[in-house]
Design a protein around this motif. Structure first.
Motif, short mmCIF file in Angstrom:
data_model
loop_
_atom_site.label_atom_id
_atom_site.label_comp_id
_atom_site.label_asym_id
_atom_site.label_seq_id
_atom_site.Cartn_x
_atom_site.Cartn_y
_atom_site.Cartn_z
N GLU A 93 1.20 2.86 -9.44
CA GLU A 93 0.89 4.30 -9.42
C GLU A 93 0.61 4.80 -8.00
N ILE A 94 0.08 3.93 -7.15
CA ILE A 94 -0.34 4.39 -5.82
C ILE A 94 0.48 3.77 -4.70
N GLY A 95 1.37 2.83 -5.04
CA GLY A 95 2.17 2.18 -4.01
C GLY A 95 1.30 1.26 -3.16
N GLU A 96 1.87 0.76 -2.08
CA GLU A 96 1.11 -0.12 -1.19
C GLU A 96 0.32 0.74 -0.20
N LEU A 97 -0.99 0.56 -0.20
CA LEU A 97 -1.87 1.38 0.62
C LEU A 97 -1.95 0.83 2.04
N LYS A 98 -2.48 1.66 2.92
CA LYS A 98 -2.71 1.27 4.30
C LYS A 98 -4.19 0.95 4.47
N LEU A 99 -4.48 -0.18 5.06
CA LEU A 99 -5.87 -0.61 5.22
C LEU A 99 -6.45 0.02 6.48
N ASP A 100 -6.84 1.29 6.35
CA ASP A 100 -7.44 1.98 7.49
C ASP A 100 -8.56 2.90 7.01
N GLY A 101 -9.28 3.47 7.97
CA GLY A 101 -10.43 4.30 7.65
C GLY A 101 -10.12 5.49 6.77
N PRO A 102 -9.11 6.31 7.10
CA PRO A 102 -8.82 7.48 6.25
C PRO A 102 -8.48 7.10 4.80
N THR A 103 -7.75 6.00 4.61
CA THR A 103 -7.40 5.60 3.25
C THR A 103 -8.64 5.14 2.49
N ILE A 104 -9.48 4.35 3.15
CA ILE A 104 -10.71 3.89 2.50
C ILE A 104 -11.59 5.08 2.14
N ALA A 105 -11.74 6.03 3.07
CA ALA A 105 -12.56 7.21 2.80
C ALA A 105 -11.97 8.03 1.66
N ARG A 106 -10.65 8.11 1.60
CA ARG A 106 -10.01 8.90 0.54
C ARG A 106 -10.29 8.28 -0.83
N PHE A 107 -10.22 6.95 -0.93
CA PHE A 107 -10.43 6.31 -2.22
C PHE A 107 -11.90 6.19 -2.60
N MET A 108 -12.79 6.42 -1.65
CA MET A 108 -14.21 6.51 -2.01
C MET A 108 -14.45 7.65 -2.99
N GLY A 109 -13.61 8.68 -2.93
CA GLY A 109 -13.78 9.84 -3.80
C GLY A 109 -13.10 9.71 -5.14
N LYS A 110 -12.48 8.57 -5.42
CA LYS A 110 -11.77 8.37 -6.68
C LYS A 110 -12.54 7.34 -7.51
N ASP A 111 -13.41 7.83 -8.36
CA ASP A 111 -14.32 6.93 -9.07
C ASP A 111 -13.59 5.88 -9.91
N SER A 112 -12.46 6.25 -10.53
CA SER A 112 -11.76 5.29 -11.37
C SER A 112 -11.17 4.15 -10.54
N TRP A 113 -10.74 4.46 -9.30
CA TRP A 113 -10.21 3.41 -8.45
C TRP A 113 -11.34 2.61 -7.80
N VAL A 114 -12.47 3.25 -7.55
CA VAL A 114 -13.63 2.53 -7.03
C VAL A 114 -14.07 1.46 -8.02
N LYS A 115 -13.91 1.74 -9.32
CA LYS A 115 -14.26 0.74 -10.34
C LYS A 115 -13.38 -0.50 -10.21
N VAL A 116 -12.12 -0.31 -9.82
CA VAL A 116 -11.25 -1.47 -9.57
C VAL A 116 -11.79 -2.26 -8.39
N GLY A 117 -12.21 -1.55 -7.33
CA GLY A 117 -12.83 -2.22 -6.19
C GLY A 117 -14.10 -2.95 -6.58
N GLU A 118 -14.87 -2.36 -7.49
CA GLU A 118 -16.08 -3.03 -7.97
C GLU A 118 -15.74 -4.34 -8.68
N ALA A 119 -14.68 -4.31 -9.49
CA ALA A 119 -14.26 -5.53 -10.18
C ALA A 119 -13.86 -6.61 -9.19
#
Length: 210
Positions: free
Chosen positions: A70-96
Motif C-alpha cells: 500500500e505504501i511502497g518502499e519508504l525512505k529512511l529519513d527524517g521527513p518520512t519518519i515524522a510523516r508516519f508519526m501522524g499515522k496511528d495505524s502504521w505506528v501500531k505496526v512499528g509498535e509490533a
C-alpha cells in the motif's frame, strides 16, 4: 433402590457403580495416544517450516508484505519518519516491530534496560528525528546497539523509528537520563495527520493497514 450393578470396590462404606466408559471413548483415547508420537516427530523434530511458530511467521510476513504494497518502499529519513508519526495505524505496526525485537534492551514501554530510556528528552546518539532511523539501521555504541538493516525491511525500520519517536515525552520511570537534551521533533504536517475519532486532520495519501 437402584438396580445398576456395582463394582467390588468399597472405600469407607462408599460403593462404586459399575459404569464403564463407552467403547468409542476408549478407542478415541487410544488413538490419540498412538497419534501423539507421529505428531511430535512431524511438527517438533526440528525440521524447518513445520512448527506452528514457523507457520505463524510465514503468515505474518505475507500479511506485512501485503500491507507494505500500500505504501511502497519508504525512505529512511527524517521527513518520512515524522510523516508516519501522524499515522496511528502504521505506528501500531512499528509498535509490533518494537515489541518483537527491542524490549529485551529498551523495555516494553521504552523505559530502558540495557539500552537507554527512549521516553525522555535526552539522547546519546540522536540529534534529530532522522538519526533514529540511522541508529536502528547501522547500530551505535560500538555494537552495543546492533544494526538492524540486515534483519528488518526498510519499511519496518521507518515504522519502528516513528514509534520510537512517538514515545518521546512519555517519561516512563526506568533508566536515568543519558546523553544530552535535544530540540523537539518537527510538527507533523496537518495533511499527514491521520484522522482519529474526535480529532482533526485528514487522511494522508497512504492509508493505514486493514
Amino acid at each position: 433402590m437402584s438396580e445398576t450393578p456395582k463394582t467390588d470396590h468399597a472405600y469407607d462404606g462408599i460403593e462404586e457403580y459399575d459404569n464403564p466408559l463407552p467403547g468409542w471413548w476408549k478407542w478415541l483415547f487410544i488413538a490419540s495416544i498412538v497419534f501423539c508420537p507421529f505428531y511430535w516427530v512431524f511438527y517438533h523434530s526440528g525440521t524447518k517450516g513445520r512448527s506452528l511458530e514457523d507457520s505463524y511467521n510465514v503468515a505474518l510476513a505475507e500479511n506485512t508484505r501485503l500491507q507494505f504494497e500500500e505504501i511502497g518502499e519508504l525512505k529512511l529519513d527524517g521527513p518520512t519518519i515524522a510523516r508516519f508519526m501522524g499515522k496511528d495505524s502504521w505506528v501500531k505496526v512499528g509498535e509490533a516491530v518494537f515489541r518483537a525485537n527491542c524490549v529485551s534492551c529498551h523495555g516494553r514501554e521504552g523505559e530502558g534496560k540495557v539500552g537507554p530510556n527512549l521516553t525522555d528528552d535526552f539522547y546519546k546518539n540522536v540529534a534529530e528525528i532522522g538519526d533514529i532511523g540511522l541508529v536502528i539501521a547501522n547500530g551505535a555504541g560500538n555494537g552495543a546497539m546492533p544494526k538492524w538493516s540486515n534483519r528488518l525491511h526498510i519499511n519496518e525500520m521507518v515504522l519502528v523509528s516513528a514509534y520510537v519517536a512517538k514515545m518521546r515525552g512519555n517519561n516512563v520511570d526506568g533508566r536515568p537520563t543519558e546523553g544530552r537534551q535535544i530540540a523537539p521533533w518537527p510538527d507533523v504536517p496537518a495533511d499527514d495527520a491521520e484522522t482519529t475519532e474526535g480529532g482533526e486532520g485528514e487522511e494522508a495519501d497512504a492509508e493505514g493497514p486493514a
